[in-house]
Design a protein around this motif. Structure first.
Motif, mmCIF file in Angstrom:
data_model
loop_
_atom_site.group_PDB
_atom_site.id
_atom_site.type_symbol
_atom_site.label_atom_id
_atom_site.label_comp_id
_atom_site.label_asym_id
_atom_site.label_seq_id
_atom_site.Cartn_x
_atom_site.Cartn_y
_atom_site.Cartn_z
ATOM 1 N N THR A 103 0.845 -1.200 0.000
ATOM 2 C CA THR A 103 0.000 0.000 0.000
ATOM 3 C C THR A 103 0.881 1.250 0.000
ATOM 4 O OG1 THR A 103 -0.142 -0.261 2.384
ATOM 5 C CG2 THR A 103 -2.024 -1.028 1.113
ATOM 6 N N VAL A 104 0.601 2.140 -0.945
ATOM 7 C CA VAL A 104 1.415 3.351 -1.099
ATOM 8 C C VAL A 104 0.498 4.575 -1.141
ATOM 9 C CG1 VAL A 104 3.126 4.527 -2.536
ATOM 10 C CG2 VAL A 104 3.044 2.021 -2.533
ATOM 11 N N ASP A 105 0.786 5.540 -0.302
ATOM 12 C CA ASP A 105 0.094 6.833 -0.349
ATOM 13 C C ASP A 105 1.073 7.810 -0.991
ATOM 14 O OD1 ASP A 105 -1.028 9.305 0.105
ATOM 15 O OD2 ASP A 105 -1.084 9.132 2.302
ATOM 16 N N ILE A 134 -8.013 0.412 -15.293
ATOM 17 C CA ILE A 134 -7.555 0.148 -13.921
ATOM 18 C C ILE A 134 -6.063 0.448 -13.724
ATOM 19 C CG2 ILE A 134 -7.093 -2.315 -14.394
ATOM 20 C CD1 ILE A 134 -8.626 -0.937 -11.134
ATOM 21 N N GLU A 135 -5.321 0.664 -14.829
ATOM 22 C CA GLU A 135 -3.861 0.828 -14.728
ATOM 23 C C GLU A 135 -3.424 2.237 -14.345
ATOM 24 O OE1 GLU A 135 -1.920 -1.832 -15.582
ATOM 25 O OE2 GLU A 135 -3.681 -3.041 -16.125
ATOM 26 N N HIS A 136 -4.354 3.167 -14.255
ATOM 27 C CA HIS A 136 -3.940 4.577 -14.166
ATOM 28 C C HIS A 136 -4.499 5.321 -12.957
ATOM 29 C CE1 HIS A 136 -2.254 4.103 -18.157
ATOM 30 N NE2 HIS A 136 -3.354 3.459 -18.463
ATOM 31 N N VAL A 137 -4.827 4.591 -11.910
ATOM 32 C CA VAL A 137 -5.396 5.261 -10.735
ATOM 33 C C VAL A 137 -4.813 4.689 -9.448
ATOM 34 C CG1 VAL A 137 -7.432 3.744 -10.642
ATOM 35 C CG2 VAL A 137 -7.566 6.045 -9.651
ATOM 36 N N ALA A 179 -6.944 -5.738 -8.824
ATOM 37 C CA ALA A 179 -7.334 -4.330 -8.991
ATOM 38 C C ALA A 179 -7.035 -3.528 -7.725
ATOM 39 C CB ALA A 179 -8.817 -4.239 -9.343
ATOM 40 N N VAL A 180 -7.346 -4.125 -6.574
ATOM 41 C CA VAL A 180 -7.087 -3.447 -5.290
ATOM 42 C C VAL A 180 -5.589 -3.175 -5.144
ATOM 43 C CG1 VAL A 180 -7.080 -3.810 -2.777
ATOM 44 C CG2 VAL A 180 -9.155 -4.287 -4.091
ATOM 45 N N ALA A 181 -4.760 -4.154 -5.507
ATOM 46 C CA ALA A 181 -3.300 -3.995 -5.379
ATOM 47 C C ALA A 181 -2.780 -2.916 -6.329
ATOM 48 C CB ALA A 181 -2.605 -5.328 -5.641
ATOM 49 N N LYS A 182 -3.386 -2.844 -7.519
ATOM 50 C CA LYS A 182 -2.967 -1.796 -8.464
ATOM 51 C C LYS A 182 -3.316 -0.415 -7.927
ATOM 52 C CE LYS A 182 -2.815 -4.334 -12.763
ATOM 53 N NZ LYS A 182 -3.598 -5.004 -13.795
ATOM 54 N N ILE A 183 -4.556 -0.278 -7.426
ATOM 55 C CA ILE A 183 -4.989 1.020 -6.885
ATOM 56 C C ILE A 183 -4.150 1.377 -5.659
ATOM 57 C CG2 ILE A 183 -6.902 2.216 -5.735
ATOM 58 C CD1 ILE A 183 -8.806 0.514 -7.556
ATOM 59 N N TRP A 184 -3.876 0.396 -4.829
ATOM 60 C CA TRP A 184 -3.172 0.670 -3.570
ATOM 61 C C TRP A 184 -1.650 0.763 -3.726
ATOM 62 C CZ3 TRP A 184 -3.795 3.517 0.102
ATOM 63 C CH2 TRP A 184 -4.964 3.576 0.869
ATOM 64 N N GLY A 185 -1.166 1.023 -4.928
ATOM 65 C CA GLY A 185 0.281 1.256 -5.034
ATOM 66 C C GLY A 185 0.925 0.635 -6.257
ATOM 67 N N GLY A 186 0.339 -0.447 -6.775
ATOM 68 C CA GLY A 186 0.932 -1.122 -7.929
ATOM 69 C C GLY A 186 1.125 -0.171 -9.097
ATOM 70 N N ASN A 187 0.113 0.629 -9.384
ATOM 71 C CA ASN A 187 0.203 1.553 -10.520
ATOM 72 C C ASN A 187 1.255 2.640 -10.277
ATOM 73 O OD1 ASN A 187 -1.772 0.226 -12.002
ATOM 74 N ND2 ASN A 187 -3.432 1.438 -11.115
ATOM 75 N N ALA A 188 1.254 3.207 -9.085
ATOM 76 C CA ALA A 188 2.216 4.277 -8.772
ATOM 77 C C ALA A 188 3.644 3.751 -8.851
ATOM 78 C CB ALA A 188 1.935 4.854 -7.380
ATOM 79 N N MET A 189 3.856 2.536 -8.352
ATOM 80 C CA MET A 189 5.205 1.953 -8.369
ATOM 81 C C MET A 189 5.629 1.601 -9.802
ATOM 82 S SD MET A 189 6.508 2.047 -5.303
ATOM 83 C CE MET A 189 5.850 3.697 -5.348
ATOM 84 N N ARG A 190 4.655 1.192 -10.640
ATOM 85 C CA ARG A 190 4.971 0.914 -12.050
ATOM 86 C C ARG A 190 5.452 2.193 -12.733
ATOM 87 N NH1 ARG A 190 0.020 0.939 -14.486
ATOM 88 N NH2 ARG A 190 0.493 3.003 -15.301
#
Ligand SMILES: [Zn+2]
Length: 420
Positions: free
Chosen positions: A46-48, A358-361, A398-409
């Motif tokens: 999880t990333v804020d 889902i990849e951009h939020v 999807a939850v993992a992407k929203i909670w940081g996966g996308n930002a880290m990518r």
């Protein structure tokens, strides 16, 4: 329907007795859903991507290593123990400097303030090596998560401290800054802001701003487009060789704040490969109804804070801050806005996902900078967002992407495209 005494009585019985009855099928299903959400929250990195907690590091009498109770005066939105309780693994701490005069003296003071905040962060890493560590890369965040420590990234909110000195871009990079929000609430030398009331004309990105974007690309530092004007946004996207981040912004289609991104901007962000990190700040999620009296009262208070302390971050004494906070809360109670809930925030996520996928939020709370909702007041309540996502049918991926996966990518891609 005619409401007779019997109806009233049976209603009352339902309201009073129902909570003590055995859970029905619905309750059991809901319990299972919550359990699943909490498990997914725990398993995700999880990333804020945005909070203003560092200014509290400079406050006398407040200690980030201590547990502060939710809702208690002066507790702020997070500390390291509460971040652990809330299952937040990583956070971008903002080195924030409010916009001041665009003069050599103004720029020198801004740099000094930014350096003081970075020094306070260094002291935090040294004082609490068992609770947190500096993260410079997504791999650092994953390592620190495994060690059970909070991964603290550094973002710079407002490029004002860079002045017009290219060497300072490299200096702040070396100090650990991994994104730069080009502007804040007023225009600066880099670009125009989305909210500069004194100068509504939108001049976009300056020549110096173009130099900043190119150097950030070369260093592998994310360019943050939150706060900047619409023209600045499109000029940055046209210029940047790397994806960008909007570290804390919402969807303008749902709430017409100039701080939010329009559907056209979101579509451009998708083409750029970037990410919008939803800001859970009530006014951005749901524009409050017009209330000139409230606006005037708050403007007066802010002016007094600016004149007396040089801004909110200038209040260094906890007792004084508690007093000003009490005044602020009293004004809020006197002129209440309708409450804004997690479900309103997730409406924005739904909209963004429908529009650009889902990849951009992701999520950038703006905790300790105005962020927080009626049912997500601080970091320990972030799980309510995950529960609402699961309730709406988002799966674990999807939850993992929203909670940081996308930002880290995005962060990794920006680093891969660096040319040092
Ligand atoms: Zn901000």
């Amino acid at each position: 329907m005619k409401i007779d005494r019997l109806t009233v009585l049976s209603l009352l019985i339902t309201i009073i007795i129902a909570p003590f009855l055995l859970p029905g099928a619905d309750d059991a299903a809901d319990e299972a859903l919550v359990a699943k959400a909490l498990l997914w929250h725990e398993r995700a990195l999880t990333v804020d991507t945005h909070c203003d907690t560092p200014f509290k590091l400079l406050e006398k009498g407040w200690d980030i290593g201590q547990y502060h109770k939710t809702g208690e005066r002066g507790s702020g939105c997070q500390d390291l123990p509460r971040m652990k309780e809330g299952g937040l693994d990583a956070s971008f701490f903002a080195v924030f400097v409010g916009q001041g005069p665009r003069t050599p003296e103004g720029h020198a003071r801004a740099k000094e303030k930014a350096v003081a905040t970075l020094d306070a962060m260094d002291a935090m890493y040294r004082k609490y090596p068992d609770l947190c560590g500096l993260a410079l890369t997504p791999a650092d965040a994953r390592r620190l998560e495994k060690e059970g420590k909070r991964a603290i990234f550094i973002g710079m909110e407002n490029g004002y401290p860079l002045g017009q000195d290219p060497a300072l871009i490299d200096y702040f990079y070396k100090r650990g800054v991994r994104y730069v929000t080009l502007a804040h609430t007023a225009d600066n030398d880099i670009c125009d802001s989305s909210t500069d009331r004194k100068d509504p004309e939108d001049r976009g990105l300056s020549e110096w701003g173009r130099q900043v974007v190119r150097r950030l690309n070369d260093l592998g530092v994310m360019v943050d487009v939150s706060h900047i004007s619409d023209r600045s946004f499109s000029e940055v996207l046209a210029l940047s060789r790397a994806p960008v981040i909007a570290s804390h912004s919402c969807a303008r289609a749902l709430s017409a704040s100039p701080r939010n991104l329009s559907d056209d901007m979101l579509l451009a962000l998708k083409r750029n490969g970037g990410v919008i990190q939803l800001c859970i700040l009530d006014d951005y999620i749901k524009q409050p109804p017009a209330n000139p009296e409230r606006d005037r009262a708050f403007a007066e208070l802010w002016q007094r804070i600016d004149e007396t302390y040089g801004g909110w971050g200038g209040i260094k004494d906890k007792a004084v801050r508690d007093k000003v906070e009490a005044e602020y809360d009293a004004l809020g109670a006197r002129y209440p806005n309708p409450p804004v809930y997690v479900k309103d925030a997730v409406d924005h996520i739904d909209h963004i996902v429908r529009l650009i996928g889902i990849e951009h939020v992701g999520i950038g709370t703006d905790f300790d900078g105005g962020g927080g909702l009626a049912d997500c007041r601080d970091v320990t309540e972030l799980k309510n967002i995950t529960i609402e996502l699961v309730r709406r049918g988002y799966d674990e991926d999807a939850v993992a992407k929203i909670w940081g996966g996308n930002a880290m990518r995005v962060m990794q891609k920006v680093m891969d495209l660096a040319k040092k």
